[in-house]
Motif scaffolding. Structure first.
Motif, PDB file in Angstrom:
ATOM      1  N   TYR A 145       0.829  -1.210   0.000  1.00  0.00           N
ATOM      2  CA  TYR A 145       0.000   0.000   0.000  1.00  0.00           C
ATOM      3  C   TYR A 145       0.864   1.261   0.000  1.00  0.00           C
ATOM      4  O   TYR A 145       0.570   2.233  -0.695  1.00  0.00           O
ATOM      5  CB  TYR A 145      -0.952   0.015   1.201  1.00  0.00           C
ATOM      6  CG  TYR A 145      -2.244  -0.696   0.931  1.00  0.00           C
ATOM      7  CD1 TYR A 145      -3.355  -0.011   0.472  1.00  0.00           C
ATOM      8  CD2 TYR A 145      -2.371  -2.073   1.129  1.00  0.00           C
ATOM      9  CE1 TYR A 145      -4.551  -0.667   0.214  1.00  0.00           C
ATOM     10  CE2 TYR A 145      -3.545  -2.736   0.871  1.00  0.00           C
ATOM     11  CZ  TYR A 145      -4.633  -2.025   0.417  1.00  0.00           C
ATOM     12  OH  TYR A 145      -5.811  -2.683   0.152  1.00  0.00           O
ATOM     13  N   GLN A 146       1.933   1.255   0.798  1.00  0.00           N
ATOM     14  CA  GLN A 146       2.815   2.416   0.834  1.00  0.00           C
ATOM     15  C   GLN A 146       3.515   2.621  -0.515  1.00  0.00           C
ATOM     16  O   GLN A 146       3.666   3.748  -0.977  1.00  0.00           O
ATOM     17  CB  GLN A 146       3.851   2.276   1.959  1.00  0.00           C
ATOM     18  CG  GLN A 146       3.273   2.392   3.341  1.00  0.00           C
ATOM     19  CD  GLN A 146       2.856   3.811   3.691  1.00  0.00           C
ATOM     20  OE1 GLN A 146       3.335   4.784   3.128  1.00  0.00           O
ATOM     21  NE2 GLN A 146       1.937   3.936   4.635  1.00  0.00           N
ATOM     22  N   LEU A 147       3.903   1.523  -1.154  1.00  0.00           N
ATOM     23  CA  LEU A 147       4.554   1.616  -2.466  1.00  0.00           C
ATOM     24  C   LEU A 147       3.570   2.125  -3.518  1.00  0.00           C
ATOM     25  O   LEU A 147       3.912   2.971  -4.348  1.00  0.00           O
ATOM     26  CB  LEU A 147       5.122   0.262  -2.878  1.00  0.00           C
ATOM     27  CG  LEU A 147       6.003   0.247  -4.114  1.00  0.00           C
ATOM     28  CD1 LEU A 147       7.205   1.158  -3.941  1.00  0.00           C
ATOM     29  CD2 LEU A 147       6.469  -1.169  -4.404  1.00  0.00           C
ATOM     30  N   PHE A 148       2.325   1.647  -3.461  1.00  0.00           N
ATOM     31  CA  PHE A 148       1.315   2.139  -4.395  1.00  0.00           C
ATOM     32  C   PHE A 148       1.114   3.641  -4.223  1.00  0.00           C
ATOM     33  O   PHE A 148       1.039   4.393  -5.192  1.00  0.00           O
ATOM     34  CB  PHE A 148      -0.021   1.413  -4.209  1.00  0.00           C
ATOM     35  CG  PHE A 148      -1.115   2.022  -5.035  1.00  0.00           C
ATOM     36  CD1 PHE A 148      -1.218   1.738  -6.383  1.00  0.00           C
ATOM     37  CD2 PHE A 148      -2.018   2.919  -4.481  1.00  0.00           C
ATOM     38  CE1 PHE A 148      -2.214   2.313  -7.167  1.00  0.00           C
ATOM     39  CE2 PHE A 148      -3.011   3.512  -5.244  1.00  0.00           C
ATOM     40  CZ  PHE A 148      -3.105   3.201  -6.596  1.00  0.00           C
ATOM     41  N   ARG A 149       1.033   4.085  -2.979  1.00  0.00           N
ATOM     42  CA  ARG A 149       0.861   5.517  -2.711  1.00  0.00           C
ATOM     43  C   ARG A 149       2.033   6.317  -3.275  1.00  0.00           C
ATOM     44  O   ARG A 149       1.851   7.357  -3.915  1.00  0.00           O
ATOM     45  CB  ARG A 149       0.734   5.763  -1.211  1.00  0.00           C
ATOM     46  CG  ARG A 149       0.511   7.214  -0.843  1.00  0.00           C
ATOM     47  CD  ARG A 149       0.339   7.351   0.658  1.00  0.00           C
ATOM     48  NE  ARG A 149       1.507   6.872   1.363  1.00  0.00           N
ATOM     49  CZ  ARG A 149       2.407   7.668   1.911  1.00  0.00           C
ATOM     50  NH1 ARG A 149       2.273   8.964   1.856  1.00  0.00           N
ATOM     51  NH2 ARG A 149       3.442   7.178   2.547  1.00  0.00           N
ATOM     52  N   THR A 150       3.246   5.801  -3.075  1.00  0.00           N
ATOM     53  CA  THR A 150       4.433   6.482  -3.600  1.00  0.00           C
ATOM     54  C   THR A 150       4.395   6.544  -5.119  1.00  0.00           C
ATOM     55  O   THR A 150       4.633   7.601  -5.713  1.00  0.00           O
ATOM     56  CB  THR A 150       5.711   5.753  -3.134  1.00  0.00           C
ATOM     57  OG1 THR A 150       5.716   5.731  -1.704  1.00  0.00           O
ATOM     58  CG2 THR A 150       6.953   6.450  -3.635  1.00  0.00           C
ATOM     59  N   PHE A 151       4.093   5.411  -5.771  1.00  0.00           N
ATOM     60  CA  PHE A 151       4.015   5.394  -7.234  1.00  0.00           C
ATOM     61  C   PHE A 151       2.926   6.342  -7.724  1.00  0.00           C
ATOM     62  O   PHE A 151       3.119   7.053  -8.704  1.00  0.00           O
ATOM     63  CB  PHE A 151       3.737   3.987  -7.751  1.00  0.00           C
ATOM     64  CG  PHE A 151       4.936   3.088  -7.771  1.00  0.00           C
ATOM     65  CD1 PHE A 151       6.220   3.586  -7.748  1.00  0.00           C
ATOM     66  CD2 PHE A 151       4.768   1.720  -7.825  1.00  0.00           C
ATOM     67  CE1 PHE A 151       7.315   2.753  -7.770  1.00  0.00           C
ATOM     68  CE2 PHE A 151       5.860   0.867  -7.856  1.00  0.00           C
ATOM     69  CZ  PHE A 151       7.144   1.394  -7.827  1.00  0.00           C
ATOM     70  N   PHE A 152       1.795   6.353  -7.064  1.00  0.00           N
ATOM     71  CA  PHE A 152       0.704   7.226  -7.476  1.00  0.00           C
ATOM     72  C   PHE A 152       1.115   8.692  -7.372  1.00  0.00           C
ATOM     73  O   PHE A 152       0.840   9.497  -8.264  1.00  0.00           O
ATOM     74  CB  PHE A 152      -0.554   6.968  -6.649  1.00  0.00           C
ATOM     75  CG  PHE A 152      -1.707   7.834  -7.055  1.00  0.00           C
ATOM     76  CD1 PHE A 152      -2.416   7.553  -8.213  1.00  0.00           C
ATOM     77  CD2 PHE A 152      -2.071   8.929  -6.302  1.00  0.00           C
ATOM     78  CE1 PHE A 152      -3.474   8.357  -8.615  1.00  0.00           C
ATOM     79  CE2 PHE A 152      -3.123   9.743  -6.693  1.00  0.00           C
ATOM     80  CZ  PHE A 152      -3.827   9.458  -7.852  1.00  0.00           C
ATOM     81  N   ILE A 153       1.783   9.046  -6.284  1.00  0.00           N
ATOM     82  CA  ILE A 153       2.203  10.433  -6.096  1.00  0.00           C
ATOM     83  C   ILE A 153       3.197  10.847  -7.178  1.00  0.00           C
ATOM     84  O   ILE A 153       3.121  11.954  -7.717  1.00  0.00           O
ATOM     85  CB  ILE A 153       2.791  10.641  -4.681  1.00  0.00           C
ATOM     86  CG1 ILE A 153       1.679  10.587  -3.640  1.00  0.00           C
ATOM     87  CG2 ILE A 153       3.552  11.960  -4.590  1.00  0.00           C
ATOM     88  CD1 ILE A 153       2.166  10.516  -2.210  1.00  0.00           C
TER      89      ILE A 153
END
Length: 176
Positions: A145-153
């Protein structure tokens, strides 16, 4: 200590190489995303990551904390009281929102509240993953989830802002 090798050497070389290569091609946050991507590829190929000793994990967390602390320079703040109040207010809103969303996440996806909260909490993926490891939360879920948030940002938000600003620019040129 034996369980570190030889995978530790492979991971260390691959992550270092991808961080430097990512920086050369101007990859956003190359030192985070380069190693994260190559780690994903290595894991998917069947090469498991080494289990790091607690001493090394604690040293890494200390170094990250010291680095972040050294980035903060109170002398460069113009209005310290307003900045402090805004920081506290935004922290309360972000953490409160993450807590409410984590209760919903834990209810609907049947994960522990600690896993849900750390998955949605504001902050760095590295810190949330270290905390997840310490409290026994589901580390792959938190990191995912944290990686997805980073990629999305880094990959989703910039094109969105370009669209917004392009639309405003067109609107302003049509009016003026």
């Amino acid at each position: 200590m034996r369980e570190l090798f030889p995978n530790f050497i492979i991971y260390a070389f691959a992550c270092t190489f991808c961080a430097v290569a990512g920086q050369k091609v101007k990859f956003p946050t190359a030192y985070l995303l380069g190693p994260a991507l190559v780690t994903s590829v290595l894991q998917l190929s069947g090469l498991t990551g080494p289990v790091l000793p607690d001493l090394l994990l604690n040293a890494a967390q200390l170094m990250i904390g010291v680095f972040v602390g050294l980035l903060l320079d109170p002398r460069r703040l113009n209005n310290k009281l307003v900045t402090l109040l805004l920081a506290v207010l935004s922290s309360v809103v972000l953490i409160g929102g993450a807590y409410i969303m984590s209760l919903l996440f834990a209810y609907f996806d049947e994960v522990s509240v600690s896993t849900a909260l750390l998955s949605l909490a504001p902050g760095g993926m590295d810190q949330m993953s270290l905390i997840a490891h310490e409290v026994g939360a589901d580390l792959p879920t938190v990191a995912g989830y944290q990686l997805f948030r980073t990629f999305f940002i880094f990959f989703g938000v910039p094109p969105l802002f370009k669209l917004i600003f392009r639309g405003r620019k067109r609107k302003a040129s049509a009016i003026g």
